[in-house]
Design an enzyme around this catalytic site. Structure first.
Site, short mmCIF file in Angstrom:
data_model
loop_
_atom_site.label_atom_id
_atom_site.label_comp_id
_atom_site.label_asym_id
_atom_site.label_seq_id
_atom_site.Cartn_x
_atom_site.Cartn_y
_atom_site.Cartn_z
N CYS A 123 0.82 -1.21 0.00
CA CYS A 123 0.00 0.00 0.00
C CYS A 123 0.86 1.26 0.00
O CYS A 123 0.46 2.30 -0.51
CB CYS A 123 -0.96 0.00 1.19
SG CYS A 123 -0.15 -0.16 2.80
N HIS A 690 -1.23 1.52 7.48
CA HIS A 690 -1.78 1.43 6.12
C HIS A 690 -1.67 2.79 5.43
O HIS A 690 -1.88 3.83 6.05
CB HIS A 690 -3.25 0.99 6.19
CG HIS A 690 -3.89 0.81 4.85
ND1 HIS A 690 -3.41 -0.07 3.91
CD2 HIS A 690 -4.98 1.40 4.29
CE1 HIS A 690 -4.17 -0.01 2.82
NE2 HIS A 690 -5.13 0.87 3.03
#
Length: 734
Positions: A123, A690
């Site tokens: 990510c 994230h």
């Protein structure tokens, strides 16, 4: 010869619980893996078969026979699934013609609104790519194939043009408008090839990937085939504008690419020697503005002060201390609120947890040793007295004891503490938790009157006052956890030496003249300590009898029996955090600082290294300005992530106040002001979390949220969050 072949896991589509491990060379083909798997799973040669790379539990990517293990970007430990037809049909259904490559079509979409599949903790890469992809000048350059004319395949600092070609293919896919998402596997493979630190599927930093990418693209697209040698010249008092132009021209003579055109600006660095008049002024190019975040240099914490006087109440304080301070500063903050000189009160700081001392701090320990949710008790320590830890326990059976209530530090004389004095000290510390009015009166009389038990033991009036007092508890020496009894102490007039323990002496018979006994136990409070003397690290267990525990004691909420200082009430209402302004970060970045000893500057005039003062200023900003918010803080002793909310403008960012170029006054607004076009976000803490991105599409002029393969419509007022990590601004005249 491959010393360490790659281990892959093989299984069948219908049963992923049975996994076989096999070693393969990076040069082996997928056909070699298929041949091994057919033998392993007894699949006939003529039976159709598909091999899938399960890079995520829910995502499968088809592998092709002609490609090698390296070309397929397989990593050690990856799961390879063998699928055969069931009832003449393939079980795994794919959506769209391109899904075998990890691509997903959903009709015609707006160009640029294409998600990037997460290949396993990638990510960070997806976030950085979406930010750079939404820089119009860069994207148009690659979409129009202009880059092909400027590929520099001979640059020894580049990647032979391969990184630029891989990025161009990525841009073509993102901006094709015919797929909603795809897997950037080929690009990931190229990045891993030239930057091994990004190989595998571990989490990395989006700004670090962004930095590597723009540096690599610059060298692959550098229009300078042969960089000339340029000798740096000192400013020597020349005007700044002349030196700045000379520095920028020299930079462009060696570095000329779309990256420099778009992302490079110029700093002015000023270093002042503390011992001589020399001031060094240099101008250096930059690609990022890495801005520090203003940190709170102080912290506020609750603590409880326990006075030595038995009649004085425990008081809760809310104090403010320097984050860089030590435990001694905590003492000073409390005495300041008490209105007494800091030297007038000695204290010992403790962390109380689960009815015992989790830690007893040293005065010079850093304040960072105290965590946010610690319960800190400060015990007043009289001069020339040792502080003896004492745990409260109640007897459930004749042999079982359980911790409860509040532990205490009992002042004891270093040279002549007796058994009776220790008992009286414990009683003085704990009498405030007795809830029976008659017993409170008797204990108070006993503590206030200096009565010798031997002198009045036949006096009925004294027995009426003190008989029950001596039946409240027994004392034992225990370990630091209050669970193991180490030894017992007899009630006599002998001095309890604090010099050590005689291990040869056996536990003596309990003295039965008084209704309690002092017993030394180990740190856990679960076993007796042999001998009679008390060591310096002795812990005492106060074992309350069942009768006293049931009838006289406040069993629960001992921590609540305390007064609250006005500091607690005044700070009780927590003000909502309003965060900081981006300009505050810029001010901190341009603040003059003194160099550390490890980073000393060599002064050519003094002929030695000096702890000079250094100051950065902006001279020239690039057309596209990338601002990196330094949220990750690393020191010699700790690592931390700062979740401070930074308020940054989405339009009309004007940093003219920090630009020292005198020509700035003639610049029109469009050359001074910037609008936000992309944000890289990081959620979570260090070593994980994230990454996502916000970006403004230059075709539909709308903000969108990119979360790996997912792309959703957003709004301009949503992009300013605590997660913002990297900001991309574009000058308004572009």
């Amino acid at each position: 010869i491959e010393v360490y072949p790659m281990e892959l896991k093989l299984c069948q589509y219908g049963d992923r619980t049975i996994v076989a491990k096999r070693n393969f060379s990076k040069g082996d083909t997928i056909a070699d893996i298929e041949e091994d798997g057919r033998k392993l799973f007894e699949i006939a040669t003529e039976e159709p078969i598909k091999l899938w790379n399960a890079y995520l539990p829910s995502s499968l990517e088809q592998l092709f026979k002609a490609k090698t293990v390296e070309d397929s970007a397989l990593q050690p430990g990856q799961l390879i699934i063998f699928e055969t037809k069931k009832d003449g049909k393939w079980t795994h259904q794919t959506s769209g013609a391109n899904s075998q490559n990890g691509n997903h079509t959903s009709g015609v979409t707006t160009q640029g609104l294409c998600g990037l599949n997460n290949l396993g903790n990638t990510c960070f890469m997806n976030s950085a790519l979406q930010c750079l992809s939404n820089v119009p000048a860069m994207t148009n350059y690659f979409k129009s194939n202009t880059y092909k004319k400027e590929l520099n395949k001979t640059n020894p600092l580049g990647m032979g043009g391969k990184l630029a070609q891989a990025y161009a293919q990525l841009i073509q896919s993102i901006w094709s408008g015919d797929q909603s998402s795809f897997a950037p596997r080929e690009f990931k493979m190229k990045v891993s090839q030239f930057a091994p630190r990004f190989s595998g599927y571990q989490q990395h930093d989006s700004q670090e990937l962004f930095s590597f990418l723009v540096d690599g693209l610059h060298e692959d697209l550098n229009r300078i085939s042969k960089k000339p040698y340029i000798e740096m010249k000192e400013a020597d008092g020349r005007p700044d504008d002349l030196v700045a132009q000379e520095s920028w021209d020299n930079h462009r003579r060696r570095n000329d690419s779309i990256i420099v055109d778009t992302l490079h600006g110029l700093f002015r660095s000023k270093v002042d020697c503390p011992e001589c008049p020399r001031i060094s002024v240099t101008f250096d190019p930059f690609c990022f503005l890495s801005l520090p975040l203003p940190m709170k240099r102080q912290r506020t914490m609750d603590c409880w002060f326990v006075p030595v006087g038995f009649d004085d109440k425990i008081c809760k304080y809310k104090v403010t201390v320097a984050k860089s301070g030590c435990i001694r500063d905590l003492f000073g903050a409390v005495t300041e609120l008490q209105g007494v000189p800091e030297t007038s009160t000695r204290m010992v700081a403790t962390d109380v947890y689960n009815c015992r001392f989790h830690k007893i701090f040293k005065p010079r320990e850093p304040i960072t040793s105290i965590y946010e949710k610690d319960y800190i008790y400060l015990f007043e320590a009289p001069p020339n007295m040792a502080m003896l830890p004492a745990y409260m326990r109640h007897m459930s059976t004749s042999t079982s004891a359980h911790l409860f209530g509040q532990p205490f530090l009992i002042p004891v004389n270093l040279t002549n503490t007796t058994y009776r004095e220790l008992y009286k000290g414990v009683l003085g510390a704990t009498w405030r938790y007795i809830n029976d009015s008659k017993m409170i009166s008797e204990v108070r009389k006993f503590l206030l009157e200096d009565i010798d038990v031997d002198d009045v033991k036949d006096d009925d009036s004294f027995e009426e006052i003190s008989a029950e007092v001596f039946k409240l508890f027994t004392l034992k020496v225990v370990n630091s956890f209050g669970t193991q009894v180490i030894r017992q102490l007899e009630n006599n007039d002998e001095t309890l030496s604090l010099s050590g323990i005689s291990k040869s002496q056996k536990i003596e018979k309990l003295w039965k003249g008084n209704p309690f006994l002092v017993q030394p136990v180990n740190i856990l409070g679960s076993s007796f300590i042999q001998g009679h003397n008390l060591p310096v690290d002795t812990y005492i267990a106060v074992d309350w009898t069942k009768h006293a525990y049931d009838n006289y004691l406040e069993r629960y909420n001992w921590g609540d029996i305390a007064d609250s200082h006005s500091s607690v009430n005044s700070a009780g209402v927590k003000k909502p955090s309003t965060g900081v302004q981006l300009r505050d970060c810029m001010k901190l970045f341009t603040t003059e600082e003194k160099l550390d000893k490890d980073d000393a500057w060599y002064c050519s005039h003094c002929k030695k290294h000096q702890q000079a003062t250094k100051k950065f200023d902006l001279w020239m900003l690039p057309p596209v300005l990338v601002i990196h918010l330094k949220r990750f803080s690393y020191t010699r002793y700790s690592r931390d992530k700062l979740d401070t909310l930074v308020h940054f403008p989405t339009r009309d960012l004007d940093l003219s106040d920090f630009i020292v170029n005198p020509q700035k006054t003639s610049w029109p607004k469009g050359q001074r002001c910037y609008n936000l076009i992309a944000v890289s976000n990081h959620y979570g803490g260090l070593g994980g979390g994230h990454y996502t991105a916000y970006a403004k599409n230059h075709i539909d002029k709308k903000w969108h949220y990119f979360d790996d393969s997912s792309v959703s419509l957003s709004a301009e007022d949503r992009v300013v969050t605590k997660a913002a990590y990297m900001l991309v601004y574009q000058r308004q005249d572009l």
